[in-house]
Structure formats: C-alpha cells, structure tokens
Design an enzyme around this catalytic site. Structure first.
Site, short mmCIF file in Angstrom:
data_model
loop_
_atom_site.label_atom_id
_atom_site.label_comp_id
_atom_site.label_asym_id
_atom_site.label_seq_id
_atom_site.Cartn_x
_atom_site.Cartn_y
_atom_site.Cartn_z
N ARG A 160 47.20 39.09 39.23
CA ARG A 160 45.76 38.91 39.30
C ARG A 160 45.45 37.78 40.28
NH1 ARG A 160 47.23 39.16 33.82
NH2 ARG A 160 46.44 40.99 32.68
N LYS A 186 46.52 35.95 30.99
CA LYS A 186 45.46 35.66 30.04
C LYS A 186 46.05 34.96 28.81
CE LYS A 186 42.57 39.49 31.57
NZ LYS A 186 41.87 40.74 31.22
N HIS A 261 42.17 43.01 43.72
CA HIS A 261 42.48 43.92 42.62
C HIS A 261 43.00 45.26 43.14
CE1 HIS A 261 42.33 43.92 38.29
NE2 HIS A 261 41.83 45.13 38.26
N ARG A 264 46.64 44.97 43.36
CA ARG A 264 47.23 45.08 42.02
C ARG A 264 47.33 46.55 41.61
NH1 ARG A 264 48.16 42.25 37.16
NH2 ARG A 264 47.18 43.11 35.27
N HIS A 287 50.13 43.24 30.97
CA HIS A 287 49.22 43.87 30.03
C HIS A 287 49.71 43.66 28.60
CE1 HIS A 287 47.57 46.93 33.18
NE2 HIS A 287 46.94 45.79 33.21
N TYR A 296 47.29 54.19 35.00
CA TYR A 296 48.00 54.40 36.25
C TYR A 296 48.84 55.68 36.22
CZ TYR A 296 46.54 49.69 37.27
OH TYR A 296 45.77 48.58 37.49
#
Length: 317
Positions: A160, A186, A261, A264, A287, A296
C-alpha cells in the site's frame, strides 16, 4: 492515526476521506467528485459541517436519507438509485472514520444498504509498467533514481502507498540470500515481503546515488528518517507519490488511469496469473482474510476466459 483527529470538524474528516480515496484507493476524479457531492450535501443539510463527526448519530443519517426522498426547498426527491448512492457514500465516510480511530463506533452501520456489484480492479500490463520505468529512468539526477525505485517497490511488493511512505532505509534488507522489505500494514501488523532483483538494484542505486543528494537539500532536519524524499530533501507525501505515479503513466502512454493502488492490483493479478496460490498472495498483500484476496481470482478468471474465447477452435462456433 489520521491527521484529521476526533476533535476536528466533520468537514476536516471529509477532506481526509477524499484524500484517502484518491491516494490509497486510487479512485478516479469522477468517483471522488461523486463522494464529495453526496457528503457535502449531507453535512450542509444537517448543519454539521463545522461540528465534530462524533456528534452525528444514526437518527441524523436516517433523517437525511428520508429528506432526500422527499426533496429539499420545493425540489423533488431523488431517485432510489441516487439515494442508494448517497447512503453508500455516508457509510463509507463513517467506516473510514472508525478505521482511522477518529470514531470509536459507526452510527451508519445500522443504516441498510442494497448490495451493489463490485467493480473488478484493473491491472496494467507488463509492457505499460516497463514503459513507466523507462520514463522515470529518463528523469535527471536523484529524482529519476527515486521514481524508478518507487515504482519498482510498489509493483514488486504490492505494498500500500501508506506502507511505502512510512518506510525508512532500515526497513530494507537488500543483501544476503533473502532480500526483503519489512512492511507495517493496518494495525501496525508486520510482514516480510521478498524483493526481486530489479527492485533491489533500483533501491540500491537510489540509496547510494539518489537519496544522499536529496537529503543534502534539506534545510532542516528530516523527521523520522524516511526512505523516500522530495526535491527539498523532506519526506515525500502520499499525494506527491500519487502524482509521480499518475504523471509517469500518462507520459508512458498508459491507456487507463494509473495510481499506486493500480500497481498493487497488478502485483496480485500477475502473481495469480503466473500460478501463485491465493493464500500466498493473501500473505504478501497483508490481507486479514482470504475473502478480500479472492476478487483477484475473478480478474484472473476473466483473463483466462478471454484467452479461451480467442484461441480455442470451438470456443465461438
């Protein structure tokens, strides 16, 4: 935590959210304008633009959506589709506020919303990535070295943009049998992502020949020891990184709008097309759930479907 703190106004949080859409999510200018229009109307009509977002509750949100259906100041109410879009915009704003620790609870969570079809991410081609790297490499001096390293790192790791902007040179491990980068996702969750030879070379060139020259231009001490620096020797911002990627893509002749993005998305899509397992891609992307990564597989399946339709002798009889 976002710079738009809990004690900021609702308008402050909205500005942070729009910046997040542009830089982190790679949303188009048209999409961002739609969110801005819906959310500014919400803040103005409810009279909450200059008050903290924490003061907004579910009742206020429901009242606004009801008023949209009835109309304002003699104007007719909006269509069901327009109301659904406004509802989605409001929910997205509050989800962002919770994720950034601006709010501790989401008052929009109880607001019902019809599920809309997800847009599949669009990967850019290997030829377009090569063209972007060529354009960036033609820029003179340390800026060219920085931009090549930035593109190689984003595409080579699927990181990211915020993760990359938060890196310091100490997070890079370029020597040894396992060159890799330490990324903090995150919730500050740490993961190690391998670096390929092209990314390693680009980063080594930047660290040796580019970054010291940029650092020397700083008139004040650079806080945080950032990896990527701007022309003034200070930390490169997310917005500036987004502009570098976008402008490089335009100069390279890329057909679609390209953002950090997009790189990514391309990283994940190209890995799956090359035979990587979805679990491996999940770990590399950081993730929390494989469900997020599964989008994806749809992208890759669409590619396989196109190949089959174009090449199999009995696909289109």
């Amino acid at each position: 935590m976002s710079k738009y703190r809990a004690n900021g106004t609702s308008s402050d949080v909205l500005n942070g959210f729009l910046d997040y859409l542009t830089v982190e999510k790679g949303a188009s200018a048209h999409t961002v304008a739609g969110y801005r229009r819906d959310l500014e109307r919400f803040l103005v009509e409810r009279g909450i633009a200059d008050t903290p977002l924490a003061q907004v509750d579910t009742v206020a949100i429901d009242a606004h959506l009801t008023q949209l259906s009835l109309g304002f100041a003699g104007k007719p109410g909006l269509s069901a589709a327009s109301i659904a879009r406004a509802r989605a915009s409001i929910r997205a704003l509050f989800r962002y506020a919770v994720s950034e620790d601006i709010l501790s609870a989401d008052p929009a969570a109880e607001v019902q919303q019809k599920k809309l079809g997800k847009h599949l991410p669009k990967a850019i081609s290997l030829e377009e990535i090569a063209a972007m790297l060529e354009v960036a490499g033609q820029r003179p001096g340390p800026v060219g070295l920085r931009d090549v390293a930035l593109i190689e790192l984003l595409y080579g790791t699927g990181a990211r943009i915020t993760e990359v902007m938060n890196l310091s040179p100490d997070d890079l491990y370029l020597a040894g049998e396992f060159p890799h980068v330490k990324l903090f996702g995150k919730g500050r969750k740490e993961r190690l992502v391998p670096l390929g030879s092209f990314a390693v070379q680009a980063l080594e060139d930047y660290l040796l020949l580019g970054r010291p020259l940029l650092l020397g231009k700083a008139k004040t001490r650079v806080a945080g020891h950032p990896l990527f620096l701007n022309k003034r020797g200070l930390s490169l911002s997310r917005q500036s990184a987004w502009e570098i990627i976008s402008q490089t893509a335009v100069a390279a002749g890329c057909v679609s709008e390209v953002s950090p993005h997009s790189l990514r998305h391309s990283f994940a899509t190209h890995l799956l097309e090359g035979g990587a397992s979805i679990r491996d891609v999940q770990e590399l992307l950081g993730h929390a759930s494989v469900t997020t990564t599964q989008i994806y597989t749809k992208v890759s399946m669409n590619t396989l479907r196109e190949v089959h339709a174009l090449t199999h002798p009995r696909a289109n009889l």
